[in-house]
Design a protein around this motif. Sequence first.
Motif, PDB file in Angstrom:
ATOM      1  N   GLN A 174      12.438  -4.523  -9.303  1.00  0.00           N
ATOM      2  CA  GLN A 174      12.639  -3.723 -10.510  1.00  0.00           C
ATOM      3  C   GLN A 174      11.322  -3.418 -11.217  1.00  0.00           C
ATOM      4  O   GLN A 174      11.236  -2.493 -12.011  1.00  0.00           O
ATOM      5  N   GLN A 175      10.294  -4.215 -10.932  1.00  0.00           N
ATOM      6  CA  GLN A 175       8.972  -4.014 -11.532  1.00  0.00           C
ATOM      7  C   GLN A 175       7.954  -3.500 -10.528  1.00  0.00           C
ATOM      8  O   GLN A 175       6.757  -3.495 -10.803  1.00  0.00           O
ATOM      9  N   ASN A 232      11.949  -8.881  -8.507  1.00  0.00           N
ATOM     10  CA  ASN A 232      10.632  -8.249  -8.630  1.00  0.00           C
ATOM     11  C   ASN A 232      10.626  -6.765  -8.289  1.00  0.00           C
ATOM     12  O   ASN A 232       9.779  -6.009  -8.768  1.00  0.00           O
TER      13      ASN A 232
END
Length: 316
Positions: free
Chosen positions: A75-76, A73
Motif C-alpha cells: 500500500q506504500q 507494505n
Amino acid sequence: MQIIDAAKVGAVLDYPALVDALRALFREGCTVPLRHHHGVEVPGKAEATLLLMPAWTPGGYIGIKMVTVFPSNGQQGLPAIMGQYLLLSGDTGQVLAMIDGQTLTARRTAAASALAASYLARPDAERLLMVGTGALAPQLIRAHCAVRPSIRDIAIWGRNAAKAEALAERMAAETGLAVTAARDIETAARQADIISCGTLSKQPLVLGAWLKPGAHLDLVGAFTPEMRESDDEAARRARVFVDTREGALKEAGDIVLAVKAGALTSDAIQGDLYDLSRGISKGRESAEEITLFKSVGTALEDLAAAQLAFERAQAI
C-alpha cells in the motif's frame, strides 16, 4: 564495520567461488540453531513477521540474517519482504559487516542449486529450462551455467509471456547463448537436460511424466508445505535429494505432499548437501537416471556467502 550493499554483494559473489564456499562449509559443518519466528503487531495493518536466522563456526564467524515480512507494505509502494545480514567475529563478538540480505539470499539460493547440480546433473547437459521469470530466475540461470558450461540452449517459461520474452532477450545478450521464451512448458520440459523452477506455485507445473532419461529437476521456489512445483510422479521416477533433510521434510511441499501421498518415503531421500559434499552420497550414478533436488534454504548457506562477501570486500 563495513556496509556491503547490493551492488557490492553482486560484484564479489561470483558463482564459481560461491559454489565452492558452500561446498566447503557443508563439508565442514557449522552450528545452525532453529530460526526465531515472531509475530509483530502493526496498528491498523496486518500482523508482520520478524525472522532471525543465526549460524556460526567456533572461533570463525557468527552470522544473523534478519528478515521482516510486512504484508501491508504494498500500500506504500514498498516490498513486503526486507532483510539484512549481520556478520560478527566468532572470536571477539565484534560486528564486522552489515550485508544486503536480499541479494545475499538470492545468490546463495542459486548457488545451492548449482552445488547440487554439480553432483546430480549430467556433465554433458546442454539444454536448460528455467520455469519462472522472477528475480531469482536470472540468478539460477547464471549459477547453473557456472557449473555446467556445456549448457548451450536455454528456454524460459513463465505465466506472463511478455516477461519470459524480456528475460530471454536479456539473458541472451548477457550469456551469448541461444535463449528463447518457451510457449509450451511440456514441450520444453521434455527436451530439457536440467529444469530449474523458481516460482510461488501451489499447483504442479512440471510433471514427472515429462522428464526424459537423464534429466535433473531443480525445485527452488515453493517454500511452504502447501506449495509445490512438481507432481507425485516426479518424486516416484527420480532419485530425490534435498538441501537439508530436516528442512525439506518440514517445509518443502514437493517433498511433504509426495510423502503424504505415498509417492515418496523419508528413507527414500538419497541424501542432502551435507552427504553430497562429504562423499557420503554418490550423487548421479548413471547417464539415464532422473534426479530431483529440492531446497528450502538453511542459515549455513547464508553464513558461507556472508563470510566470502566480507573477505572479498575487504580486499577491494
